[in-house]
Design a protein around this motif. Structure first.
Motif, PDB file in Angstrom:
ATOM      1  N   ARG A   1      53.721  36.038 -12.423  1.00 26.22           N
ATOM      2  CA  ARG A   1      54.992  34.924 -12.547  1.00 26.22           C
ATOM      3  C   ARG A   1      54.224  33.561 -12.433  1.00 26.22           C
ATOM      4  N   ASP A   2      52.974  33.320 -11.653  1.00 21.14           N
ATOM      5  CA  ASP A   2      52.290  32.117 -11.254  1.00 21.14           C
ATOM      6  C   ASP A   2      51.610  31.707 -12.544  1.00 21.14           C
ATOM      7  N   LEU A   3      51.123  32.721 -13.211  1.00 25.13           N
ATOM      8  CA  LEU A   3      50.261  32.242 -14.509  1.00 25.13           C
ATOM      9  C   LEU A   3      51.431  31.881 -15.790  1.00 25.13           C
ATOM     10  N   VAL A   4      52.438  32.524 -15.585  1.00 22.54           N
ATOM     11  CA  VAL A   4      53.491  31.988 -16.611  1.00 22.54           C
ATOM     12  C   VAL A   4      53.774  30.714 -16.295  1.00 22.54           C
ATOM     13  N   ALA A   5      54.265  30.349 -14.957  1.00 24.98           N
ATOM     14  CA  ALA A   5      54.659  29.131 -14.568  1.00 24.98           C
ATOM     15  C   ALA A   5      53.427  27.981 -14.942  1.00 24.98           C
ATOM     16  N   PHE A   6      52.217  28.376 -14.822  1.00 20.94           N
ATOM     17  CA  PHE A   6      51.336  27.616 -15.040  1.00 20.94           C
ATOM     18  C   PHE A   6      51.043  27.445 -16.484  1.00 20.94           C
ATOM     19  N   ALA A   7      51.277  28.313 -17.351  1.00 22.41           N
ATOM     20  CA  ALA A   7      51.257  27.934 -18.807  1.00 22.41           C
ATOM     21  C   ALA A   7      52.534  27.037 -19.192  1.00 22.41           C
ATOM     22  N   GLU A   8      53.575  27.256 -18.498  1.00 22.95           N
ATOM     23  CA  GLU A   8      54.652  26.311 -18.977  1.00 22.95           C
ATOM     24  C   GLU A   8      54.294  24.744 -18.559  1.00 22.95           C
TER      25      GLU A   8
ATOM     26  N   PHE B   1      60.996  46.314 -19.193  1.00 18.29           N
ATOM     27  CA  PHE B   1      60.969  45.441 -18.105  1.00 18.29           C
ATOM     28  C   PHE B   1      60.547  43.982 -18.416  1.00 18.29           C
ATOM     29  N   LEU B   2      59.535  44.109 -19.222  1.00 20.13           N
ATOM     30  CA  LEU B   2      59.023  42.692 -19.647  1.00 20.13           C
ATOM     31  C   LEU B   2      60.207  41.688 -20.388  1.00 20.13           C
ATOM     32  N   PHE B   3      60.753  42.585 -21.359  1.00 22.13           N
ATOM     33  CA  PHE B   3      61.798  41.896 -22.021  1.00 22.13           C
ATOM     34  C   PHE B   3      63.060  41.056 -21.161  1.00 22.13           C
ATOM     35  N   ASP B   4      63.266  42.011 -19.897  1.00 22.58           N
ATOM     36  CA  ASP B   4      64.321  41.658 -19.157  1.00 22.58           C
ATOM     37  C   ASP B   4      63.668  40.469 -18.102  1.00 22.58           C
ATOM     38  N   TRP B   5      62.525  40.805 -17.966  1.00 24.42           N
ATOM     39  CA  TRP B   5      61.818  39.743 -16.946  1.00 24.42           C
ATOM     40  C   TRP B   5      61.531  38.396 -17.666  1.00 24.42           C
ATOM     41  N   TYR B   6      61.299  38.337 -18.867  1.00 20.44           N
ATOM     42  CA  TYR B   6      61.278  37.048 -19.717  1.00 20.44           C
ATOM     43  C   TYR B   6      62.522  36.307 -19.943  1.00 20.44           C
ATOM     44  N   THR B   7      63.570  37.515 -20.111  1.00 23.62           N
ATOM     45  CA  THR B   7      65.034  36.796 -20.470  1.00 23.62           C
ATOM     46  C   THR B   7      65.308  35.909 -19.039  1.00 23.62           C
ATOM     47  N   ARG B   8      65.134  36.655 -18.157  1.00 20.42           N
ATOM     48  CA  ARG B   8      65.752  35.960 -16.690  1.00 20.42           C
ATOM     49  C   ARG B   8      64.873  34.726 -16.405  1.00 20.42           C
ATOM     50  N   ARG B   9      63.931  34.314 -17.048  1.00 24.55           N
ATOM     51  CA  ARG B   9      63.342  33.087 -16.793  1.00 24.55           C
ATOM     52  C   ARG B   9      63.440  32.285 -18.200  1.00 24.55           C
ATOM     53  N   GLY B  10      64.390  32.499 -18.863  1.00 20.99           N
ATOM     54  CA  GLY B  10      64.937  31.489 -19.846  1.00 20.99           C
ATOM     55  C   GLY B  10      64.324  31.826 -21.112  1.00 20.99           C
TER      56      GLY B  10
ATOM     57  N   ARG C   1      70.664  35.050 -13.206  1.00 21.76           N
ATOM     58  CA  ARG C   1      70.712  36.476 -13.949  1.00 21.76           C
ATOM     59  C   ARG C   1      71.354  36.135 -15.407  1.00 21.76           C
ATOM     60  N   ASP C   2      70.634  37.141 -16.269  1.00 19.02           N
ATOM     61  CA  ASP C   2      70.970  36.973 -17.513  1.00 19.02           C
ATOM     62  C   ASP C   2      72.412  36.862 -17.984  1.00 19.02           C
ATOM     63  N   PRO C   3      73.025  35.704 -18.501  1.00 23.00           N
ATOM     64  CA  PRO C   3      74.369  35.636 -18.737  1.00 23.00           C
ATOM     65  C   PRO C   3      75.084  36.704 -19.783  1.00 23.00           C
TER      66      PRO C   3
ATOM     67  N   ARG D   1      55.615  32.840  -3.804  1.00 23.94           N
ATOM     68  CA  ARG D   1      54.907  34.000  -3.373  1.00 23.94           C
ATOM     69  C   ARG D   1      55.502  35.022  -2.665  1.00 23.94           C
ATOM     70  N   ASN D   2      56.553  34.624  -1.856  1.00 23.09           N
ATOM     71  CA  ASN D   2      57.331  35.653  -1.412  1.00 23.09           C
ATOM     72  C   ASN D   2      58.339  36.391  -2.151  1.00 23.09           C
ATOM     73  N   SER D   3      58.456  36.385  -3.381  1.00 23.36           N
ATOM     74  CA  SER D   3      59.248  37.207  -4.231  1.00 23.36           C
ATOM     75  C   SER D   3      58.451  38.103  -4.882  1.00 23.36           C
ATOM     76  N   ALA D   4      58.074  39.093  -4.405  1.00 27.09           N
ATOM     77  CA  ALA D   4      57.053  40.232  -5.041  1.00 27.09           C
ATOM     78  C   ALA D   4      57.663  40.762  -6.273  1.00 27.09           C
ATOM     79  N   ILE D   5      59.197  41.234  -6.225  1.00 27.17           N
ATOM     80  CA  ILE D   5      59.678  41.969  -7.150  1.00 27.17           C
ATOM     81  C   ILE D   5      59.641  41.319  -8.493  1.00 27.17           C
ATOM     82  N   SER D   6      59.247  39.994  -8.626  1.00 26.07           N
ATOM     83  CA  SER D   6      59.668  39.169  -9.823  1.00 26.07           C
ATOM     84  C   SER D   6      58.289  39.272 -10.691  1.00 26.07           C
ATOM     85  N   ASP D   7      57.233  39.845 -10.159  1.00 27.81           N
ATOM     86  CA  ASP D   7      55.939  40.058 -11.204  1.00 27.81           C
ATOM     87  C   ASP D   7      56.060  41.024 -12.302  1.00 27.81           C
ATOM     88  N   PRO D   8      55.963  40.373 -13.456  1.00 27.59           N
ATOM     89  CA  PRO D   8      56.175  40.977 -14.673  1.00 27.59           C
ATOM     90  C   PRO D   8      55.139  42.322 -15.018  1.00 27.59           C
ATOM     91  N   LEU D   9      54.099  42.258 -14.245  1.00 26.31           N
ATOM     92  CA  LEU D   9      52.967  43.406 -14.481  1.00 26.31           C
ATOM     93  C   LEU D   9      53.370  44.573 -13.502  1.00 26.31           C
TER      94      LEU D   9
END
Length: 244
Positions: free
Chosen positions: A139-146, A174-183, A231-233, A18-26
């Motif tokens: 981010r929380d919605l994606v984590a829930f989906a997984e 932005f979303l492409f990079d955000w999803y890539t960072r999450r695997g 980080r995306d390798p 919850r404290n990592s605000a910058i990670s929200d894809p939207l």
């Protein structure tokens, strides 16, 4: 937004998320609304199937999804096109496919989660209220989906990303990079053309304002639960028209 009783499948975002605000894809490119001094507690759960008959809830979710995607996909669709309808949203809820995120009992975001084949699932319709962007709702919605996928025995989760051929869309990049960072990794694409000679004009191609591809991204749910801190390798390839 209308609050609705939870169905019993719930995820409460840990404090470090919850404290990592910058990670929200939207959040897209801009920090809309700025940062909150104190991150709220986000609770995410599947809506009960009977909620599909709640016209107020269905209307609120439909409006939220359409409003978010109108901004996120600006320039991709013909004027007046909407992402979804109340009938479609009601059907998804009734099928047990819609999860909602709440802050203080109020719905502030949603996502569709479903099995598409075998052990592969997919999420979509990801939307977060403009009043709660930047606090981790997406981010929380994606984590829930997984997490839901793992509980259902899925080994892979996917998401599709609509991108234009000839130009770079800031929100999509932005979303492409955000999803890539999450695997998530691009595993393929399908072409949707609006003005290519001989191209199919069936839905949704006829509603697009510009030729687009749908990128197919997949994540192996067995390998990790969250790559948000990594980080995306590899170097990111432009998700545009060109293909290797």
């Amino acid at each position: 937004m209308t609050a609705y009783p939870p169905s019993g499948v719930k995820r409460t975002a840990p404090a470090h998320e919850r404290n990592s605000a910058i990670s929200d894809p939207l959040l897209a490119i801009h920090f809309l609304g700025g940062f909150e001094m104190r991150a709220p507690e986000i609770e995410t759960d599947l809506l009960p199937v009977e909620a599909g008959a709640d016209s107020h809830l269905v209307g609120d979710l439909t409006e939220l999804i359409n409003d978010v995607h109108a901004v996120e996909e600006s320039g991709l669709w013909a004027e007046g096109t909407v992402r979804t309808t109340t009938g479609e949203v009601a059907g998804m809820i009734a099928a047990g496919e819609i999860a909602a995120a709440r802050v203080d009992g109020r719905i502030v975001g949603c996502v569709r989660v479903r099995r598409i084949s075998g052990e592969t699932g997919e999420f979509g319709m990801l939307a977060a209220s403009p009043d709660h962007r930047g606090v981790g709702v997406g981010r929380d919605l994606v984590a829930f989906a997984e997490d839901l996928g793992r509980r259902k025995g899925l080994t892979e989760m996917g998401v599709e990303l609509l991108v234009p051929w000839a130009w770079s869309h800031p929100s999509k990049d932005f979303l492409f990079d955000w999803y890539t960072r999450r695997g998530y990794r691009e595993t393929g694409y399908r072409e949707i053309a609006t003005d290519t000679p001989g191209a199919s004009r069936s839905y949704p191609a006829r509603l697009l304002a510009t030729p687009c591809d749908v990128l197919i991204l997949r994540k192996d749910l067995r390998k990790h639960r969250d790559l948000g801190a990594r980080r995306d390798p590899g170097g990111r390839r432009d998700p545009g028209r060109a293909r290797a």
